[in-house]
Design a protein around this motif. Structure first.
Motif, short mmCIF file in Angstrom:
data_model
loop_
_atom_site.label_atom_id
_atom_site.label_comp_id
_atom_site.label_asym_id
_atom_site.label_seq_id
_atom_site.Cartn_x
_atom_site.Cartn_y
_atom_site.Cartn_z
N VAL B 16 9.08 0.33 -5.70
CA VAL B 16 7.97 -0.34 -5.01
C VAL B 16 6.92 0.73 -4.74
O VAL B 16 7.21 1.74 -4.11
CB VAL B 16 8.44 -0.96 -3.68
CG1 VAL B 16 7.29 -1.71 -3.02
CG2 VAL B 16 9.63 -1.88 -3.89
N SER B 17 5.71 0.51 -5.28
CA SER B 17 4.64 1.50 -5.09
C SER B 17 3.35 0.79 -4.73
O SER B 17 3.28 -0.44 -4.77
CB SER B 17 4.44 2.31 -6.37
OG SER B 17 3.85 1.50 -7.37
N ASP B 18 2.31 1.58 -4.43
CA ASP B 18 1.01 0.94 -4.23
C ASP B 18 0.37 0.70 -5.59
O ASP B 18 0.98 0.96 -6.63
CB ASP B 18 0.13 1.76 -3.27
CG ASP B 18 -0.27 3.12 -3.83
OD1 ASP B 18 -0.22 3.32 -5.07
OD2 ASP B 18 -0.64 3.99 -3.02
N ASP B 19 -0.87 0.19 -5.60
CA ASP B 19 -1.46 -0.21 -6.88
C ASP B 19 -1.96 0.98 -7.69
O ASP B 19 -2.46 0.82 -8.79
CB ASP B 19 -2.55 -1.27 -6.67
CG ASP B 19 -3.71 -0.76 -5.83
OD1 ASP B 19 -3.66 0.41 -5.38
OD2 ASP B 19 -4.67 -1.52 -5.63
N ARG B 20 -1.81 2.19 -7.13
CA ARG B 20 -2.10 3.40 -7.92
C ARG B 20 -0.83 3.94 -8.56
O ARG B 20 -0.86 4.91 -9.30
CB ARG B 20 -2.67 4.49 -7.02
CG ARG B 20 -4.00 4.14 -6.41
CD ARG B 20 -4.39 5.17 -5.35
NE ARG B 20 -3.56 5.05 -4.16
CZ ARG B 20 -3.82 5.66 -3.01
NH1 ARG B 20 -4.87 6.46 -2.91
NH2 ARG B 20 -3.03 5.50 -1.97
#
Lengths: 119, 551
Positions: B16-20
């Motif tokens: 799970v990561s941010d959109d970067r």
């Protein structure tokens, strides 16, 4: 299996395996065929217990021959498992025992360990 | 999970990561690389010349891979468009990430690329609590790799990070001093491998190595096989074709392969936080998917059968014959701070196990499995009478024996306040909820068929049928709320009706326990104004004490 002494001096490990081998067909293992070897380390030496299961019929020996699954652990941990003090799955997750080979054999075999003593 | 987070997953391994593509975990932002209920990366941040990047777009390619298109700079007005940064990430025993930087200028670019990496090795159960760890974290550089490590006695978890391009590695990341030719590009492949145990399972590569990433990872092949094996559905109405295909892909993403099942998959409870073996969820999803993917049911029956309770264990709420509720593999489970090794606190999974076995045979004709699992099915049927009749009145009930970390409600609705009287008060224990009686009835009827037709035990079949008929007769008398025309959600410890109107009565219709004369009234409630919202069936009827339209 060669008896290592009188009934009184028999170790809990020997008693556990003798009992298992003497049950005839163990229904919890009746879909299981294969050999699982427990290598029990007491710090000085390693005891080998080789359990061959043929659709629930169990034979036990001290053979060090190749097995489908090998589980290496401290003898004290194993004593805990056969007396219900140590849960096999939790001990595996902790890294106290390292199963190698066919993991389904160990999953099926853990069913014959007793539960904890109840208040 | 908030909408601008990007998730990819393979079984219980997920990112799970941010959109970067960056990971900066906090107690409010549970991002990270997770596997076997442990966080293996809590920090994974890309910078170029010390600056963070901005996302132009994200391609959610498949449930197991994603591609991030980035540019330098984080300003809202100006971004530096002289350079493109592309991160292509695929999950599997950790993940692999292809980092690609394109120079769009006529001049060479000299840049410093940096990945900051670290892990808190949090148990999935504690990611929102930020608990103090009891073991020791220690990162090291070893053979050109960065190894993030955690040890608590023999409990060892490691994250091993390597790069195909030459990197200078320190204990908190990898740096690259790079010169990119005019209109040229620079690429490195990063492998992040999760390792469990001090010796046995330490390995060096992800499941899907770079050499196999092109033209596509094995998982893409696996997904194609999954789709090809399912029944073909064609319809003039295009949306149905699309919905069917989407459902099959979503089911593929939900697959979990238990370690002892040699590659066979069962449906987990939910992605990404519930990617593990559950009794209730794995059984019901298998049941509903039977016409399309019967192999899920087969694995569910075998795996849950292998883990069937074999002894009395109060900490795990285990009884002989009981089917598990939930299995977990993290640190809290390992050290018995949680009971999930496995935890057995479900009263519905055991009768539902027999229901699934019968329904599976009806769809597949696989009698061999019914013979293989005869012992387990009989033990499950025995549990209903021997261990679940806690009130001594012939009904399946539950009361946890693990009062610290066990579940209070061991039924369809397992949140703590889900079972209430009309006035909102909570009943004491044990509680015998209505759907449990429906499942028990269904299990006995179906068990009787298996006993008669496959196990060749007509005496057992007769007994089960007698018991089922008796249960049905008593249930329709004891649970019926006559002034409401529906079944109570439960009987309390004194055998009194817990009288609120709830969606649980819907389960009774498919179980077959409802008298014909009462079925119509039950169905009317389910689609009536108090229970039906227009969007679906409310779990608790409007007007009940604890009813909360947004709760």
């Amino acid at each position: 299996l060669r008896s290592s002494g009188s009934e009184r001096r028999r170790s809990p490990t020997a008693a556990f395996f003798d009992d298992l081998a003497g049950r005839g067909c163990e229904p919890l293992l009746r879909n299981v065929s294969g050999t699982i070897r427990f290598d029990l380390d007491d710090g000085e030496s390693v005891e080998h217990w080789s359990v061959t299961i043929a659709e629930g019929d169990v034979e036990v020996s001290h053979s060090r021959a190749r097995a489908d699954a090998v589980v290496r652990l401290d003898k004290s941990t194993f004593d805990g498992m056969i007396s219900g003090r140590v849960n096999a799955m939790a001990a595996t997750l902790r890294g106290e025992l390292v199963p190698e080979g066919d993991l389904s054999l160990m999953t099926m075999f853990q069913r014959v360990f007793p539960g904890p003593a109840r208040a | 999970v908030s909408s601008d987070l990007v998730q990819i997953l393979d079984g219980n391994t997920f990112v799970v990561s941010d959109d970067r593509g960056d990971i900066e975990a906090s107690s409010t932002d549970p991002t990270g690389l997770f596997s076997f209920d442990t966080r293996f990366l809590s920090k994974w941040v890309l910078t170029v010349d010390g600056e963070r990047l901005s996302a132009l777009s994200v391609d959610d390619l498949q449930y197991f891979e994603a591609r991030f298109f980035l540019v330098r700079g984080t300003g809202t007005v100006y971004v530096d468009a002289k350079m493109s940064v592309i991160r292509m990430r695929a999950v599997g025993d950790g993940f692999i990430e292809r980092l690609q930087i394109l120079n769009h200028e006529d001049e060479a670019a000299k840049i410093r690329v940096r990945i900051d990496a670290d892990s808190d090795f949090a148990d999935l159960f504690e990611v929102k609590d930020a608990l103090e760890k009891k073991g020791v974290r220690k990162n090291r550089v070893e053979g050109g790799r960065l190894v993030l490590g955690y040890e608590r006695g023999p409990f060892v978890r490691e994250t091993r990070i390597s790069s195909t391009a030459r990197a200078s590695v320190d204990e908190l990341g990898l740096s690259f001093d790079v010169t990119i030719k005019p209109h040229g590009e620079w690429t490195t492949n990063l492998a992040v491998v999760t390792a469990i145990g001090a010796a046995g399972e330490r390995h060096e590569r992800t499941k899907y190595g770079h050499q196999r990433m092109e033209p596509r990872p094995n998982m893409a092949t696996d997904l194609e096989t999954w789709l090809a094996d399912a029944p073909d559905l064609r319809c003039d109405w295009a949306p149905l074709n699309e919905a069917y295909r989407r459902s099959l892909i979503d089911l593929a993403a939900l697959r979990f392969r238990p370690l002892a099942m040699a590659g066979h998959a069962l449906p987990a409870a939910g992605l990404p936080w519930f990617m593990t073996m559950f009794g209730r969820d794995s059984i019901l999803t298998s049941l509903q998917a039977l016409p399309f993917t019967p192999e899920l049911a087969q694995t569910t029956l075998r795996a849950l059968g292998a883990w069937q309770g074999a002894r009395l264990d109060d900490f795990r709420d285990e009884d002989p014959g009981r089917i598990l509720h939930e299995m977990r593999y993290g640190e809290l489970t390992a050290f018995e701070e949680r009971p999930h090794s496995p935890y057995y606190g479900a009263a519905d999974a055991t009768p539902l196990y027999v229901v699934l076995l019968d329904e599976y045979e009806r769809w597949s004709g696989d009698r061999a499995l019914v013979r293989d699992l005869e012992y387990e099915a009989r033990a499950a049927l025995n549990w209903i009478d021997e261990y679940a009749d806690l009130q001594g009145n012939g009904y399946v009930a539950y009361r946890r024996r693990n009062e610290e970390t066990g579940l209070e409600n061991q039924c369809w609705k397992d949140s703590w306040d889900s079972i209430s009287y009309r006035d909102g008060k909570l009943p004491g224990f044990p509680r015998a909820t209505c759907e449990l009686q429906g499942y028990a009835y269904d299990a006995k009827v179906r068990g009787a068929r298996l006993a008669r037709e496959i196990w060749r035990d007509p005496g057992f079949a007769d007994r089960l049928e007698r018991e089922a008929a008796d249960l049905k007769r008593r249930f329709n008398r004891d649970f019926w709320v006559s002034d409401g025309g529906y079944f109570a959600i439960a009987l309390d410890a004194d055998g009194r009706r817990v009288d609120s109107l709830t969606s649980n009565i819907g389960h009774l219709l498919w179980s077959g326990i409802v008298d014909k004369s009462k079925a119509r009234s039950v169905a009317r409630h389910l689609v009536g104004p108090a229970l039906f919202s227009g969007w679906g069936v409310r779990t608790l009827a409007e007007g009940e004490g604890r009813y909360n339209p947004i709760g």
